[in-house]
Design a protein around this motif. Structure first.
Motif, PDB file in Angstrom:
ATOM      1  N   TRP A 294       0.705  -1.306   0.130  1.00 45.12           N
ATOM      2  CA  TRP A 294       0.009  -0.022  -0.025  1.00 45.12           C
ATOM      3  C   TRP A 294       0.835   1.246  -0.022  1.00 45.12           C
ATOM      4  O   TRP A 294       0.494   2.131  -0.820  1.00 45.12           O
ATOM      5  CB  TRP A 294      -1.001   0.095   1.119  1.00 45.12           C
ATOM      6  CG  TRP A 294      -1.462   1.442   1.374  1.00 45.12           C
ATOM      7  CD1 TRP A 294      -1.238   2.327   2.361  1.00 45.12           C
ATOM      8  CD2 TRP A 294      -2.605   1.983   0.637  1.00 45.12           C
ATOM      9  NE1 TRP A 294      -2.106   3.247   2.252  1.00 45.12           N
ATOM     10  CE2 TRP A 294      -2.902   3.173   1.505  1.00 45.12           C
ATOM     11  CE3 TRP A 294      -3.231   1.442  -0.496  1.00 45.12           C
ATOM     12  CZ2 TRP A 294      -3.779   3.968   0.840  1.00 45.12           C
ATOM     13  CZ3 TRP A 294      -4.388   2.496  -0.954  1.00 45.12           C
ATOM     14  CH2 TRP A 294      -4.656   3.645  -0.407  1.00 45.12           C
TER      15      TRP A 294
ATOM     16  N   LYS B 287       3.930   1.588  -0.964  1.00 47.36           N
ATOM     17  CA  LYS B 287       4.531   1.573  -2.522  1.00 47.36           C
ATOM     18  C   LYS B 287       3.916   2.683  -3.205  1.00 47.36           C
ATOM     19  O   LYS B 287       4.362   3.300  -4.063  1.00 47.36           O
ATOM     20  CB  LYS B 287       5.001   0.498  -2.874  1.00 47.36           C
ATOM     21  CG  LYS B 287       6.243  -0.331  -2.179  1.00 47.36           C
ATOM     22  CD  LYS B 287       6.459  -1.527  -2.780  1.00 47.36           C
ATOM     23  CE  LYS B 287       6.854  -1.645  -4.081  1.00 47.36           C
ATOM     24  NZ  LYS B 287       7.401  -2.772  -4.636  1.00 47.36           N
ATOM     25  N   ARG B 288       2.565   2.422  -3.425  1.00 50.55           N
ATOM     26  CA  ARG B 288       1.646   3.060  -4.233  1.00 50.55           C
ATOM     27  C   ARG B 288       0.239   3.400  -3.586  1.00 50.55           C
ATOM     28  O   ARG B 288      -0.719   2.538  -3.944  1.00 50.55           O
ATOM     29  CB  ARG B 288       1.387   2.034  -5.570  1.00 50.55           C
ATOM     30  CG  ARG B 288       0.842   2.935  -6.882  1.00 50.55           C
ATOM     31  CD  ARG B 288       1.157   2.244  -8.062  1.00 50.55           C
ATOM     32  NE  ARG B 288       0.759   0.848  -8.062  1.00 50.55           N
ATOM     33  CZ  ARG B 288      -0.260   0.324  -8.454  1.00 50.55           C
ATOM     34  NH1 ARG B 288      -1.374   1.183  -8.870  1.00 50.55           N
ATOM     35  NH2 ARG B 288      -0.624  -0.771  -8.555  1.00 50.55           N
TER      36      ARG B 288
ATOM     37  N   ARG C 171      -2.432   4.365  -3.963  1.00 54.38           N
ATOM     38  CA  ARG C 171      -3.723   4.971  -4.570  1.00 54.38           C
ATOM     39  C   ARG C 171      -4.582   3.998  -5.117  1.00 54.38           C
ATOM     40  O   ARG C 171      -4.355   3.107  -5.675  1.00 54.38           O
ATOM     41  CB  ARG C 171      -3.057   5.825  -5.952  1.00 54.38           C
ATOM     42  CG  ARG C 171      -2.382   7.188  -5.627  1.00 54.38           C
ATOM     43  CD  ARG C 171      -3.095   8.151  -5.211  1.00 54.38           C
ATOM     44  NE  ARG C 171      -2.376   9.153  -5.060  1.00 54.38           N
ATOM     45  CZ  ARG C 171      -1.803   9.671  -3.696  1.00 54.38           C
ATOM     46  NH1 ARG C 171      -1.874   8.975  -2.722  1.00 54.38           N
ATOM     47  NH2 ARG C 171      -1.179  10.828  -3.767  1.00 54.38           N
TER      48      ARG C 171
ATOM     49  N   ARG D  49      -2.795  -6.709  -6.008  1.00 50.72           N
ATOM     50  CA  ARG D  49      -1.561  -6.152  -6.088  1.00 50.72           C
ATOM     51  C   ARG D  49      -0.228  -6.750  -5.542  1.00 50.72           C
ATOM     52  O   ARG D  49       0.627  -6.831  -6.038  1.00 50.72           O
ATOM     53  CB  ARG D  49      -1.919  -4.568  -5.493  1.00 50.72           C
ATOM     54  CG  ARG D  49      -0.594  -3.645  -5.543  1.00 50.72           C
ATOM     55  CD  ARG D  49      -0.518  -2.557  -4.781  1.00 50.72           C
ATOM     56  NE  ARG D  49      -1.647  -1.631  -5.417  1.00 50.72           N
ATOM     57  CZ  ARG D  49      -1.858  -0.525  -4.906  1.00 50.72           C
ATOM     58  NH1 ARG D  49      -1.265   0.134  -3.694  1.00 50.72           N
ATOM     59  NH2 ARG D  49      -2.613   0.375  -5.426  1.00 50.72           N
TER      60      ARG D  49
END
Length: 249
Positions: free
Chosen positions: A201, A203-204, A206, A225
């Motif tokens: 979460w 790390k990215r 969005r 993911r």
């Protein structure tokens, strides 16, 4: 009484060949509220899974009605872990983290030790409520390094405390009025992620607004993911939406 509207969750091991040392407590109705939690067994020591199970099993029995005694919860769980290590010397170093949340119509009570995190949704963002008990967080607190400088320095996942015989018990106690955390639509959205989950979460961070506001969609999207990448650890999530009584018409 507060109403549980929706919940998405998962808990998986790092790979198919190792035991999942995370233990989770899905939202459980106790008294006038709900409790939910994730305990992450400290994997470098024998008995990690047992320690996390002890934390969850005891937690589900100890919360009474409107109030919650966080100090008693942590001390009781530690006593139980010490007991099993007394009975079996091979489990002397058994240890676990624990992050739990007890929500009633008035307050959100949080007990936290380790590097699992609890977040609250605010519009299209997740705001971290707990603080990591890690070497990296200590360096940040002491203003020795900035977050950017820490990216290439070891110690991100090294714990400074846990529920264990061999380290001092240093936990975090938080209490927020529900009125401070609910969104404009009257809903309260809370998320607990073990470090194996919030690694992906962070790390990215969005997702679409539609995904963020639906715990089942959020759990499904985050799991996909993680599955597309190589997991660094066991990974667990509990995402919950509540409707406080004051919002019921």
């Amino acid at each position: 009484m507060i109403e549980l509207l929706n919940c998405g969750l998962f808990s998986y091991g790092k790979d198919d060949f190792k035991e999942n040392q995370d233990s989770i407590l899905p939202p459980l109705k106790i008294g006038n509220g709900y409790i939910f939690a994730i305990a992450d067994g400290v994997g470098s020591y024998k008995g990690a899974k047992l320690a996390s199970q002890i934390a969850i099993n005891n937690l589900s029995k100890m919360v009474l009605d409107h109030d919650i005694d966080i100090d008693s919860i942590f001390s009781t769980i530690k006593d139980e872990i010490l007991k099993i290590s007394d009975e079996n010397p091979d489990l002397y170093h058994s240890a676990t983290t624990l992050t739990f949340c007890y929500v009633n119509n008035d307050n959100v009570h949080i007990g936290h030790i380790g590097d699992t995190r609890i977040y609250v949704k605010n519009k299209n963002k997740l705001i971290q409520l707990s603080k990591d008990h890690t070497v990296h967080q200590s360096l940040l607190d002491e203003k020795i390094y900035t977050k950017k400088e820490l990216k290439n320095i070891k110690g991100k996942n090294k714990l400074t405390t846990a529920i264990s015989r061999i380290v001092e018990l240093q936990y975090q106690k938080l209490c927020y009025p529900v009125s401070e955390l609910i969104e404009n639509n009257g809903l309260l959205n809370l998320y607990i992620m073990s470090d194996g989950a919030h690694h992906f979460w962070e790390k990215r961070p969005r997702f679409s607004i539609e995904t963020l506001k639906n715990p089942i969609r959020f759990a499904s999207s985050l799991q996909r993911r993680i599955n597309k990448n190589t997991s660094i650890d066991d990974y667990s999530l509990i995402a919950v939406t509540f409707l406080p009584k004051s919002q019921l018409a």
